[in-house]
Design a protein around this motif. Structure first.
Motif, mmCIF file in Angstrom:
data_model
loop_
_atom_site.group_PDB
_atom_site.id
_atom_site.type_symbol
_atom_site.label_atom_id
_atom_site.label_comp_id
_atom_site.label_asym_id
_atom_site.label_seq_id
_atom_site.Cartn_x
_atom_site.Cartn_y
_atom_site.Cartn_z
ATOM 1 N N HIS A 117 39.725 -1.449 122.071
ATOM 2 C CA HIS A 117 39.835 -0.534 123.314
ATOM 3 C C HIS A 117 41.382 -0.306 123.531
ATOM 4 C CE1 HIS A 117 35.730 -1.056 125.135
ATOM 5 N NE2 HIS A 117 35.651 -0.520 124.026
ATOM 6 N N LEU A 118 42.439 -1.103 122.974
ATOM 7 C CA LEU A 118 43.592 -1.080 123.118
ATOM 8 C C LEU A 118 44.256 0.004 122.629
ATOM 9 C CD1 LEU A 118 44.930 -4.717 123.307
ATOM 10 C CD2 LEU A 118 44.093 -3.449 125.064
ATOM 11 N N GLY A 119 43.739 0.407 121.504
ATOM 12 C CA GLY A 119 44.286 1.786 120.943
ATOM 13 C C GLY A 119 44.339 2.958 121.834
ATOM 14 N N GLY A 120 43.426 2.960 122.717
ATOM 15 C CA GLY A 120 43.305 4.219 123.741
ATOM 16 C C GLY A 120 44.064 3.979 124.512
ATOM 17 N N VAL A 121 44.200 2.862 125.184
ATOM 18 C CA VAL A 121 45.307 2.543 126.213
ATOM 19 C C VAL A 121 46.512 2.849 125.777
ATOM 20 C CG1 VAL A 121 46.310 0.544 127.582
ATOM 21 C CG2 VAL A 121 43.627 0.719 127.084
ATOM 22 N N PHE A 122 46.943 2.678 124.640
ATOM 23 C CA PHE A 122 48.536 2.898 124.098
ATOM 24 C C PHE A 122 48.473 4.266 123.921
ATOM 25 C CE2 PHE A 122 48.179 -1.920 122.321
ATOM 26 C CZ PHE A 122 48.820 -2.209 123.437
ATOM 27 N N ALA A 123 47.439 4.852 123.350
ATOM 28 C CA ALA A 123 47.857 6.401 123.425
ATOM 29 C C ALA A 123 47.691 7.214 124.743
ATOM 30 C CB ALA A 123 46.374 6.977 122.894
ATOM 31 N N GLU A 124 47.047 6.725 125.755
ATOM 32 C CA GLU A 124 47.512 6.671 127.142
ATOM 33 C C GLU A 124 48.958 6.591 127.762
ATOM 34 O OE1 GLU A 124 46.622 8.928 129.139
ATOM 35 O OE2 GLU A 124 46.587 8.147 131.363
ATOM 36 N N TRP A 125 49.402 5.681 127.408
ATOM 37 C CA TRP A 125 50.860 4.987 127.884
ATOM 38 C C TRP A 125 51.730 6.062 127.138
ATOM 39 C CZ3 TRP A 125 51.092 -1.017 127.645
ATOM 40 C CH2 TRP A 125 50.008 -1.621 128.321
ATOM 41 N N HIS A 126 51.287 6.197 125.812
ATOM 42 C CA HIS A 126 52.391 7.250 125.183
ATOM 43 C C HIS A 126 52.451 8.522 125.666
ATOM 44 C CE1 HIS A 126 53.676 10.035 121.802
ATOM 45 N NE2 HIS A 126 54.108 8.806 121.345
ATOM 46 N N ARG A 127 51.492 8.982 126.491
ATOM 47 C CA ARG A 127 51.409 10.412 127.148
ATOM 48 C C ARG A 127 52.089 10.337 128.409
ATOM 49 N NH1 ARG A 127 49.200 12.465 131.339
ATOM 50 N NH2 ARG A 127 48.103 10.770 131.996
ATOM 51 N N ALA A 128 51.861 9.039 129.139
ATOM 52 C CA ALA A 128 52.502 8.939 130.416
ATOM 53 C C ALA A 128 54.016 8.510 130.334
ATOM 54 C CB ALA A 128 51.632 7.995 131.165
ATOM 55 N N LEU A 129 54.394 8.016 129.210
ATOM 56 C CA LEU A 129 55.768 7.632 129.161
ATOM 57 C C LEU A 129 56.729 8.780 128.638
ATOM 58 C CD1 LEU A 129 55.641 4.064 127.681
ATOM 59 C CD2 LEU A 129 56.706 4.671 129.774
ATOM 60 N N ARG A 130 58.012 9.003 129.089
ATOM 61 C CA ARG A 130 58.903 9.808 128.711
ATOM 62 C C ARG A 130 59.344 9.554 127.321
ATOM 63 N NH1 ARG A 130 64.057 9.062 132.714
ATOM 64 N NH2 ARG A 130 62.347 9.686 134.246
ATOM 65 N N PRO A 131 59.795 10.086 126.412
ATOM 66 C CA PRO A 131 60.196 9.785 124.946
ATOM 67 C C PRO A 131 61.364 8.875 125.396
ATOM 68 C CG PRO A 131 59.959 12.247 124.988
ATOM 69 C CD PRO A 131 59.747 11.861 126.484
ATOM 70 N N GLY A 132 61.453 7.805 124.560
ATOM 71 C CA GLY A 132 62.581 6.864 124.638
ATOM 72 C C GLY A 132 61.743 5.638 125.793
ATOM 73 N N GLY A 133 60.952 5.971 126.438
ATOM 74 C CA GLY A 133 60.248 4.910 127.604
ATOM 75 C C GLY A 133 59.773 3.648 127.094
ATOM 76 N N VAL A 134 59.979 2.752 127.751
ATOM 77 C CA VAL A 134 59.716 1.370 127.496
ATOM 78 C C VAL A 134 58.634 0.790 127.853
ATOM 79 C CG1 VAL A 134 60.918 -1.150 127.301
ATOM 80 C CG2 VAL A 134 62.184 0.892 127.093
ATOM 81 N N ALA A 135 57.556 0.179 127.216
ATOM 82 C CA ALA A 135 56.566 -0.723 127.539
ATOM 83 C C ALA A 135 56.856 -2.055 127.298
ATOM 84 C CB ALA A 135 55.444 -0.084 126.918
ATOM 85 N N VAL A 136 56.446 -3.050 128.406
ATOM 86 C CA VAL A 136 56.442 -4.500 128.188
ATOM 87 C C VAL A 136 55.323 -5.148 128.577
ATOM 88 C CG1 VAL A 136 57.718 -4.557 130.408
ATOM 89 C CG2 VAL A 136 57.907 -6.469 128.939
ATOM 90 N N MET A 137 54.740 -6.111 127.846
ATOM 91 C CA MET A 137 53.396 -6.605 128.135
ATOM 92 C C MET A 137 53.544 -8.133 127.863
ATOM 93 S SD MET A 137 52.174 -4.292 124.905
ATOM 94 C CE MET A 137 53.308 -3.406 125.435
ATOM 95 N N ALA A 138 52.693 -8.746 128.458
ATOM 96 C CA ALA A 138 52.217 -10.264 128.071
ATOM 97 C C ALA A 138 50.847 -10.398 128.154
ATOM 98 C CB ALA A 138 53.094 -11.015 129.222
ATOM 99 N N VAL A 139 50.408 -11.284 127.060
ATOM 100 C CA VAL A 139 49.074 -11.431 126.951
ATOM 101 C C VAL A 139 48.856 -12.732 126.593
ATOM 102 C CG1 VAL A 139 48.294 -9.276 126.023
ATOM 103 C CG2 VAL A 139 48.938 -10.743 124.395
ATOM 104 N N HIS A 140 47.476 -13.498 126.624
ATOM 105 C CA HIS A 140 47.427 -14.812 125.875
ATOM 106 C C HIS A 140 47.293 -14.455 124.675
ATOM 107 C CE1 HIS A 140 46.594 -16.748 129.992
ATOM 108 N NE2 HIS A 140 45.938 -15.655 130.301
ATOM 109 N N ALA A 141 47.809 -15.274 123.597
ATOM 110 C CA ALA A 141 47.780 -15.061 122.182
ATOM 111 C C ALA A 141 46.990 -16.108 121.742
ATOM 112 C CB ALA A 141 49.164 -15.468 121.748
#
Ligand code: SAM
Length: 208
Positions: A117-141
Motif C-alpha cells: 500500500h505504501l506505493g500508492g501513499v508515496f505517489a500521493e505525496w509526490h503529487r502533493a509535494l512541490r518539485p524538490g520537496g522533502v519527505a522525512v519518515m520514521a518506521v519500526h524496522a
C-alpha cells in the motif's frame, strides 16, 4: 484503527509530548531537515498524533500543519498548541492541491497495513509535494508484526508492521523520490524495543 487511536489520544499525548527531549538522534535529523525547508513554505505532518514532532519543527520556524485521521489525536495536538493549524486527513489521500507542500513529515504512521500500500501513499505525496520537496519518515524496522490489544490500560486493536528499509527506499524511488538519507538505529532504553529506520527523500524536480 482510528478508533483505537481516538481511544488512547489523551494518554498518548502524555506519554509522547516530550519524547524528543530523550531522542538526540531524532533531534539532529529534524534539525538537518528543518534547514532544508524554504522559509515560510508549508510543511504537512501526516499521522501526526499529538504532533510533538511538528512542534519541534515549528519551534525552529517551520510552518507545520498537523494532520491525522484520528480527530481525537488532533484534539490533543491542539491541547499542546492551540495556535497550530490542523487538518483531518488520511495520509494516502491528502485534501490539497498538487505541489501544495514543501515537505511531508511522517513519524510512525507508515507502520500499518501491507507494504504494497505504501506505493500508492508515496505517489500521493509526490503529487502533493512541490518539485524538490522533502519527505522525512520514521518506521519500526525489521520483519513481521506486533499486535496490541491493550495500550495504556485501554482496549485497542492495533497491528504494527515492521518495515524493510530496502523495500521502503525502493518504493520511494519507484514513485519519483531520490533517497538522500537512510539510517537504522537501535532503540533507546525507554522505547519499544524495535530498530528504528529513518528516511529522508527528495521529490524529483520534474512534475511527472
Ligand atoms: C503511532 S502514532 C504516531 C504519532 C506521531 N507521529 C508520533 O510519532 O508519535 C500513529 C498515528 O498515525 C495515525 N494514522 C494511522 N494511519 C493513518 C492514516 N492512514 N492516515 C492518517 N493518519 C493515520 C494514527 O491516528 C496515529 O495518530
Amino acid at each position: 484503527m482510528t478508533t483505537s487511536f481516538d481511544r488512547v489520544a489523551d494518554l498518548y499525548r502524555r506519554q509522547f509530548a516530550d519524547e524528543l527531549d530523550r531522542k538526540p538522534f531524532d533531534r539532529r535529523l529534524l534539525d538537518r531537515v528543518a534547514r532544508r525547508f524554504p522559509t515560510g513554505a508549508p510543511v504537512l505532518e501526516v499521522g501526526s498524533g499529538p504532533a510533538q514532532v511538528g512542534a519541534y519543527l515549528r519551534a525552529r520556524g517551520v510552518p507545520v500543519i498537523a494532520s491525522d485521521a484520528s480527530v481525537g489525536q488532533l484534539r490533543e495536538a491542539l491541547a499542546l498548541d492551540p495556535t497550530r493549524p490542523v487538518l483531518a486527513a488520511d495520509l494516502g489521500g491528502l485534501p490539497a492541491r498538487a505541489g501544495a507542500f514543501a515537505g511531508i513529515v511522517a513519524f510512525y504512521c507508515l507502520i500499518y497495513g501491507p507494504a504494497e500500500h505504501l506505493g500508492g501513499v508515496f505517489a500521493e505525496w509526490h503529487r502533493a509535494l512541490r518539485p524538490g520537496g522533502v519527505a522525512v519518515m520514521a518506521v519500526h524496522a525489521g520483519e513481521g508484526t506486533i499486535h496490541f490489544e491493550e495500550w495504556f490500560g485501554r482496549t485497542v486493536d492495533v497491528t504494527i508492521v515492521l518495515r524493510d528499509p530496502d523495500a521502503l527506499a525502493a518504493q520511494l524511488e519507484s514513485n519519483g523520490f531520490a533517497v538522500d538519507e537512510r539510517t537504522v538505529r537501535p532503540p533507546y532504553d525507554d522505547e519499544h524495543q524495535t530498530d528504528r529506520c529513518y528516511v529522508v527523500a527528495t521529490r524529483a524536480e520534474s512534475t511527472s
